[in-house]
Design an enzyme around this catalytic site. Structure first.
Site, PDB file in Angstrom:
ATOM      1  N   ASP A   2       0.857  -1.180   0.000  1.00 47.66           N
ATOM      2  CA  ASP A   2       0.000   0.000   0.000  1.00 47.66           C
ATOM      3  C   ASP A   2       0.889   1.224   0.000  1.00 47.66           C
ATOM      4  OD1 ASP A   2      -2.387  -1.445   0.090  1.00 47.66           O
ATOM      5  OD2 ASP A   2      -2.428  -1.489   2.270  1.00 47.66           O
ATOM      6  N   ASP A   8      -7.008  -1.455  -4.432  1.00 50.78           N
ATOM      7  CA  ASP A   8      -8.071  -1.138  -3.477  1.00 50.78           C
ATOM      8  C   ASP A   8      -9.025  -0.094  -4.064  1.00 50.78           C
ATOM      9  OD1 ASP A   8      -6.781  -2.826  -1.658  1.00 50.78           O
ATOM     10  OD2 ASP A   8      -5.680  -1.171  -0.722  1.00 50.78           O
TER      11      ASP A   8
END
Length: 186
Positions: free
Chosen positions: A145, A159
């Site tokens: 991330d 995401d």
């Protein structure tokens, strides 16, 4: 065929046989689904490769003051880092979502649904790739991330694709549009 023959028609020429063959409507929607999924997947994969190569083990990059920064984070869990002990379950869920979308594609006749499912598929593939190939091991890998808004979870492009696809599915459902292109009113 000359323009006059096309307008008037001739008994020797079958207009349907002379017309160029177009792929059936369903095949175009399936192609759209897989094209969207491929673009989402490649953008996610490319961004993660760049983040690991250039940003991991370095200071975060401020994008918009204190509001947004790029910061490399390895997330073994789900959203907000929850469920770190359940990585294998998240891997199974992602694989199941991929199988369901691929099976549903056969009945797809809606462009908006193709877009939504393509985003879901591309995002699920992106995060599943991390779960399979990143450390600490196969089916237990941590997702990369890097998009870090202030006071929110750090996330990635996969995401984002999953959330956008999910929101679009909810909107399509509220409008009564089904994946097969039919509209129903409840």
């Amino acid at each position: 065929m000359a323009e006059a023959e096309r307008i008037i028609g001739t008994p020797d020429v079958d207009d349907e046989a002379a017309a160029p063959a177009e792929p059936p409507k369903g095949r175009r929607k399936i192609a759209m689904l897989f094209a969207v999924a491929l673009v989402a997947y490649l953008l996610d994969l490319g961004s993660k490769l760049l983040v690991v190569a250039k940003l991991e083990h370095h200071e975060p990059i401020q994008i918009i003051g204190d509001w947004l920064k790029f910061e490399a984070v390895r997330n073994p869990g789900a959203a907000f880092g929850m469920g770190e002990a359940f990585t294998i379950i998240f891997t199974f869920i992602a694989a199941t979502v991929i199988v369901v979308i691929v099976r549903l594609a056969r009945k797809l006749y809606s462009g908006p649904w193709a877009l939504a499912l393509g985003l879901l598929l591309g995002g699920a593939l992106g995060n599943l790739t991390d779960r399979i190939f990143r450390s600490p091991g196969v089916f237990e890998g941590a997702v990369v991330d890097f998009i870090a808004p202030a006071h929110f979870a750090v996330f990635n492009l996969a995401d984002s694709a999953i959330v956008c696809g999910g929101v679009l599915i909810v909107l399509l459902s509220f409008k009564g549009l089904d994946p097969d292109g039919t509209v129903h009113k409840d």
